[in-house]
Design a protein around this motif. Structure first.
Motif, PDB file in Angstrom:
ATOM      1  N   GLN A 245     -58.787 -23.893 -39.360  1.00  8.36           N
ATOM      2  CA  GLN A 245     -58.534 -23.818 -40.795  1.00  8.36           C
ATOM      3  C   GLN A 245     -57.632 -24.963 -41.283  1.00  8.36           C
ATOM      4  N   LYS A 246     -56.564 -25.211 -40.529  1.00  7.08           N
ATOM      5  CA  LYS A 246     -55.577 -26.200 -40.956  1.00  7.08           C
ATOM      6  C   LYS A 246     -56.210 -27.591 -41.131  1.00  7.08           C
ATOM      7  N   ASP A 247     -57.151 -27.927 -40.236  1.00  3.30           N
ATOM      8  CA  ASP A 247     -57.786 -29.250 -40.326  1.00  3.30           C
ATOM      9  C   ASP A 247     -58.521 -29.403 -41.654  1.00  3.30           C
ATOM     10  N   ILE A 248     -59.186 -28.334 -42.055  1.00  3.64           N
ATOM     11  CA  ILE A 248     -59.972 -28.411 -43.293  1.00  3.64           C
ATOM     12  C   ILE A 248     -59.041 -28.460 -44.502  1.00  3.64           C
ATOM     13  N   LEU A 249     -58.006 -27.625 -44.490  1.00  2.00           N
ATOM     14  CA  LEU A 249     -57.086 -27.630 -45.631  1.00  2.00           C
ATOM     15  C   LEU A 249     -56.366 -28.980 -45.738  1.00  2.00           C
ATOM     16  N   ASP A 250     -55.964 -29.537 -44.592  1.00  3.61           N
ATOM     17  CA  ASP A 250     -55.281 -30.845 -44.621  1.00  3.61           C
ATOM     18  C   ASP A 250     -56.188 -31.921 -45.230  1.00  3.61           C
ATOM     19  N   LEU A 251     -57.453 -31.892 -44.814  1.00  7.29           N
ATOM     20  CA  LEU A 251     -58.405 -32.888 -45.314  1.00  7.29           C
ATOM     21  C   LEU A 251     -58.563 -32.779 -46.830  1.00  7.29           C
ATOM     22  N   SER A 479     -59.468  -2.922 -43.787  1.00  7.69           N
ATOM     23  CA  SER A 479     -58.224  -3.614 -43.458  1.00  7.69           C
ATOM     24  C   SER A 479     -58.474  -5.003 -42.875  1.00  7.69           C
ATOM     25  N   MET A 480     -59.742  -5.374 -42.748  1.00  7.56           N
ATOM     26  CA  MET A 480     -60.053  -6.638 -42.073  1.00  7.56           C
ATOM     27  C   MET A 480     -59.714  -7.837 -42.950  1.00  7.56           C
ATOM     28  N   ARG A 481     -58.944  -8.746 -42.384  1.00  6.00           N
ATOM     29  CA  ARG A 481     -58.751 -10.034 -43.059  1.00  6.00           C
ATOM     30  C   ARG A 481     -59.785 -11.012 -42.510  1.00  6.00           C
ATOM     31  N   SER A 482     -60.034 -12.076 -43.273  1.00  3.90           N
ATOM     32  CA  SER A 482     -61.023 -13.059 -42.829  1.00  3.90           C
ATOM     33  C   SER A 482     -60.339 -14.413 -42.667  1.00  3.90           C
ATOM     34  N   GLN A 483     -61.101 -15.358 -42.172  1.00  7.52           N
ATOM     35  CA  GLN A 483     -60.606 -16.734 -42.138  1.00  7.52           C
ATOM     36  C   GLN A 483     -61.186 -17.500 -43.319  1.00  7.52           C
ATOM     37  N   ALA A 484     -61.183 -16.848 -44.477  1.00  7.68           N
ATOM     38  CA  ALA A 484     -61.665 -17.491 -45.705  1.00  7.68           C
ATOM     39  C   ALA A 484     -60.470 -17.950 -46.524  1.00  7.68           C
ATOM     40  N   TYR A 485     -60.674 -19.045 -47.240  1.00 13.14           N
ATOM     41  CA  TYR A 485     -59.591 -19.620 -48.042  1.00 13.14           C
ATOM     42  C   TYR A 485     -60.158 -20.186 -49.326  1.00 13.14           C
ATOM     43  N   ASP A 486     -59.317 -20.260 -50.332  1.00 13.82           N
ATOM     44  CA  ASP A 486     -59.667 -20.870 -51.616  1.00 13.82           C
ATOM     45  C   ASP A 486     -58.684 -21.989 -51.915  1.00 13.82           C
ATOM     46  N   LEU A 487     -59.183 -22.996 -52.605  1.00 10.61           N
ATOM     47  CA  LEU A 487     -58.299 -23.989 -53.206  1.00 10.61           C
ATOM     48  C   LEU A 487     -58.165 -23.609 -54.677  1.00 10.61           C
ATOM     49  N   VAL A 488     -56.939 -23.493 -55.168  1.00 11.03           N
ATOM     50  CA  VAL A 488     -56.745 -23.122 -56.571  1.00 11.03           C
ATOM     51  C   VAL A 488     -55.880 -24.175 -57.265  1.00 11.03           C
ATOM     52  N   SER A 496     -64.029 -22.674 -52.361  1.00 10.63           N
ATOM     53  CA  SER A 496     -63.964 -21.588 -51.392  1.00 10.63           C
ATOM     54  C   SER A 496     -64.524 -22.103 -50.091  1.00 10.63           C
ATOM     55  N   GLY A 497     -64.023 -21.561 -49.009  1.00 12.61           N
ATOM     56  CA  GLY A 497     -64.568 -21.943 -47.721  1.00 12.61           C
ATOM     57  C   GLY A 497     -64.089 -20.992 -46.660  1.00 12.61           C
ATOM     58  N   SER A 498     -64.513 -21.259 -45.439  1.00 13.95           N
ATOM     59  CA  SER A 498     -64.085 -20.390 -44.344  1.00 13.95           C
ATOM     60  C   SER A 498     -64.383 -21.038 -43.004  1.00 13.95           C
ATOM     61  N   ILE A 499     -63.694 -20.529 -41.991  1.00 14.72           N
ATOM     62  CA  ILE A 499     -64.120 -20.758 -40.622  1.00 14.72           C
ATOM     63  C   ILE A 499     -65.263 -19.780 -40.403  1.00 14.72           C
ATOM     64  N   ARG A 500     -66.325 -20.254 -39.737  1.00 17.35           N
ATOM     65  CA  ARG A 500     -67.531 -19.435 -39.616  1.00 17.35           C
ATOM     66  C   ARG A 500     -67.581 -18.722 -38.274  1.00 17.35           C
ATOM     67  N   PRO A 537     -71.391 -24.979 -32.039  1.00 14.87           N
ATOM     68  CA  PRO A 537     -69.974 -25.322 -31.901  1.00 14.87           C
ATOM     69  C   PRO A 537     -69.138 -24.477 -32.871  1.00 14.87           C
ATOM     70  N   PRO A 538     -67.855 -24.272 -32.574  1.00 15.24           N
ATOM     71  CA  PRO A 538     -66.987 -23.654 -33.599  1.00 15.24           C
ATOM     72  C   PRO A 538     -67.004 -24.553 -34.827  1.00 15.24           C
ATOM     73  N   HIS A 539     -67.097 -23.976 -35.998  1.00 12.36           N
ATOM     74  CA  HIS A 539     -67.194 -24.810 -37.198  1.00 12.36           C
ATOM     75  C   HIS A 539     -66.674 -24.076 -38.417  1.00 12.36           C
ATOM     76  N   GLY A 540     -66.443 -24.842 -39.466  1.00 13.14           N
ATOM     77  CA  GLY A 540     -65.957 -24.267 -40.712  1.00 13.14           C
ATOM     78  C   GLY A 540     -66.141 -25.275 -41.819  1.00 13.14           C
ATOM     79  N   GLY A 541     -65.973 -24.840 -43.037  1.00 12.54           N
ATOM     80  CA  GLY A 541     -66.179 -25.772 -44.156  1.00 12.54           C
ATOM     81  C   GLY A 541     -65.601 -25.230 -45.440  1.00 12.54           C
ATOM     82  N   ILE A 542     -65.972 -25.905 -46.502  1.00 11.08           N
ATOM     83  CA  ILE A 542     -65.438 -25.574 -47.830  1.00 11.08           C
ATOM     84  C   ILE A 542     -66.350 -26.227 -48.860  1.00 11.08           C
ATOM     85  N   ALA A 543     -66.286 -25.766 -50.081  1.00 16.89           N
ATOM     86  CA  ALA A 543     -67.145 -26.351 -51.116  1.00 16.89           C
ATOM     87  C   ALA A 543     -66.428 -26.388 -52.469  1.00 16.89           C
TER      88      ALA A 543
END
Ligand code: ASP
Length: 609
Positions: A245-251, A479-488, A496-500, A537-543
């Protein structure tokens, strides 16, 4: 040559130069025997002077000119006589003395003036889009949009991303909206769906080994349009392999900071972007897209109110709810009406009511406050130390207003969140030149669909669960949290994006919680599950939304101002007249028959079978 110089580029240093300009007549004025034409091209305006004494032929032509005619002019640049300069125009120090004026094309009188900024009715704006786009503000927005996209391309190219196109004729991808369908002629009875986003395609590109993908992608969602939506919109779609997650947010943070510094240096960007969890965002701001340009956090006052005599608050606490407050600085003398409006706002968000406590009077500090200074319809329920304790928690001063809501946590957060925004905007705390970006992380994985009595994916079904919650996946989906994130930014969701999920077994478990049987999952997502079985491969993204990004940067209120050819609230295109009925043979070719008369087809009866 039709022209050798752009109108908007002329400055004093060009004096005495002969130029050939071409453009549109922005305005024509007759003045003291001279004709003045403001000539406009994409670069801007310049004043052209036509003198009957020195250029009689040019004068005869200029005399015919009307607004929006297209002309070419030969002339000489001159410095404007002192006192006639126009400091509001970049070319305002010069004018062009025309020797020759040539009409390249006439124009009908446009349905609205291009030259001024007067408001134009929306339907006219869209019907004559090509004229509305002539306005400088719109050309500026198109230019900014171009620059944003160019910046993104350069930024990602420099970091090894490949721009890969994905099909528009594809199969439904579940982003939670309705699909636009396209009937297939060669496969009778079958349909393509336009992509709601290239989500599965970009994940397949990761399986393919592309590792870093991006695309300026068009997405289609058939939703009832709210004010700030368009049925087709543009995303920067992006996906990366071997990242966390951190790699994507940093980018994304680096991309947005760089973009704004380069393209909109007047904007203030708060760095680094705060990263807060969904839970924190809801507790602190009452919103998952908080406006962080100002503070005024929602503050839990349950402890201060534990011993309260006030029945409403007592009850809420006894039922497991909370009492929270937000500060309205300097608002102690709000009128009855103003307080009622705030209470209505809280009720609109589900609150039972709003308790207001105004700290009036001339006390120098909270310590000096007396019960005389405390104005509230519930004043008799509060002891002075309680009021002071709450005021301290909210960092209030005499002259401030405290707003309290009690009830279930979600309701309290939502209603106080709305009050916080209202107060912040009323007090002018939301500085328009500031961009308060941030990431909201750890969104819930699922959302309960009360109507259909089942779980929906809160982001989309390919989002990875939070690793710490994994063993509760089946037993406690809520109660489940996800590895999803938003840029606001400033109260807007920009991305919005997530680790998949990249293991087929986990993906199948999530599908099961979402209520897909093995067969359903196979039928809808078999291609993805199969692909994952070949070493994903492990992967994630954002849009990030491009339209919304440009809207914020351009200080526009509506997405329509930053899209060249937008659609109306009813998803219609007024310029082309789309959607439209089609000829019966066209329907026949795609094996369709219109059975329900739409209002439009009812007007133009046709045998469409
Ligand atoms: N496909 C997602 C969306 O359109 C974005 C993402 O998860 O990358 O919201």
């Amino acid at each position: 040559m039709l022209r050798d110089t752009n109108c908007g580029e002329l400055r004093k240093e060009h004096a005495a130069r002969t130029v050939r300009l071409a453009g549109w007549v922005n305005r024509r004025r007759d003045h003291g025997g001279l004709i003045f034409v403001d000539l406009r091209d994409r670069s801007g305006l310049v004043q052209v002077v036509i003198n009957p004494q020195t250029a009689p032929d040019a004068y005869r032509v200029a005399d015919q000119l009307r607004n929006e005619w297209v002309v070419a002019i030969n002339g000489t640049v001159g410095v404007r006589p002192a006192g006639t300069e126009n400091p509001r125009l970049p070319t305002g120090g010069v004018e062009v003395y025309a020797q020759q004026v040539e009409v390249l094309n006439a124009s009908k009188t446009p349905p609205f003036a291009i030259a001024d900024e007067a408001e134009v009715e929306e339907s006219l704006r869209l019907r004559y889009r090509y004229l509305y786009l002539r306005r400088s503000r719109m050309l500026r927005n198109l230019t900014l949009r171009h620059e944003v996209v160019q910046y993104i391309r350069r930024f990602l190219d420099a970091r090894g991303f490949l721009d890969v196109e994905t099909p528009i004729l594809t199969r439904s991808t579940p982003e939670g909206a309705r699909d636009y369908l396209v009937p297939s002629r060669v496969n009778p009875g079958q349909f393509y769906a336009l992509p709601q986003s290239p989500q599965q395609l970009k994940q397949l590109l990761m399986v393919a080994g592309v590792e870093r993908y991006y695309q300026i992608a068009r997405c289609f969602r058939d939703e009832d349009l709210r004010a700030d939506r368009q049925p087709e919109f543009t995303q920067l779609d992006l996906e990366m392999s071997f990242v966390e997650q951190k790699d994507i947010l940093d980018l994304i943070e680096a991309m947005y900071t760089g973009m704004i510094e380069e393209l909109c240096p007047a904007k203030r960007v708060v760095k680094p972007f705060p990263r807060i969890t969904y839970r924190e965002a809801m507790d602190r701001y009452g919103s998952d897209k908080p406006d962080m340009r100002f503070g005024l956090p929602l503050t839990d006052l349950s402890a201060e109110m534990a011993e309260t005599q006030f029945q409403v608050l007592r009850q809420a606490l006894a039922q497991g709810g909370v009492v929270k407050g937000v500060l309205a600085p300097g608002s102690a003398d709000y009128s009855r009406k103003q307080l009622d409006d705030l209470a209505q706002l809280a009720r609109d968000r589900g609150a039972r009511g709003l308790v207001t406590i105004a700290l009036r009077g001339g006390a120098q500090s909270l310590d000096a406050l007396t019960m005389e200074d405390v104005h509230s319809v519930a004043a008799r329920f509060f002891a002075l130390p309680q009021v002071k304790a709450m005021a301290r928690r909210l960092e209030a001063k005499p002259g401030d207003l405290l707003l309290l809501v009690a009830g279930p946590r979600e309701v309290v957060n939502a209603s106080l969140g709305a009050l916080r925004l209202e107060v912040g905007h009323r007090m002018g705390l939301a500085d328009p030149s500031m961009m308060a970006w941030g990431f909201v992380t750890d969104f819930p994985l699922f959302e309960w669909n009360a109507q259909e009595k089942r779980w929906n994916a809160a982001h989309h079904p390919f989002t990875a669960p939070h690793p710490e919650d994994m063993e509760r996946l089946e037993s406690d989906p809520a109660s489940m949290r996800s590895q999803a994130y938003d840029l606001v930014c400033n109260g807007n969701e920009i991305a919005s994006g997530s680790i998949r999920i990249h293991q087929p077994e986990l993906q199948e478990r999530v599908f099961r919680v979402l209520g897909y049987s093995r067969e359903d999952a196979q039928e809808r997502f078999g291609h993805l599950l199969e692909a994952f079985s070949y070493g994903a491969p492990p992967h994630g993204g954002i849009a990030p939304g491009i339209d919304r990004t440009v809207m914020l940067l351009a200080d526009e209120e509506s997405l329509r101002e930053v899209i060249a050819f937008p659609k109306t609230q009813n998803a219609t295109d007024l310029l082309f007249g789309a959607p439209s009925t089609v000829r019966p043979e066209q329907l026949r070719e795609v094996h369709l028959r219109v059975v329900e008369a739409t209002p439009q087809s009812a007007k133009e009866p046709q045998s469409s079978a």
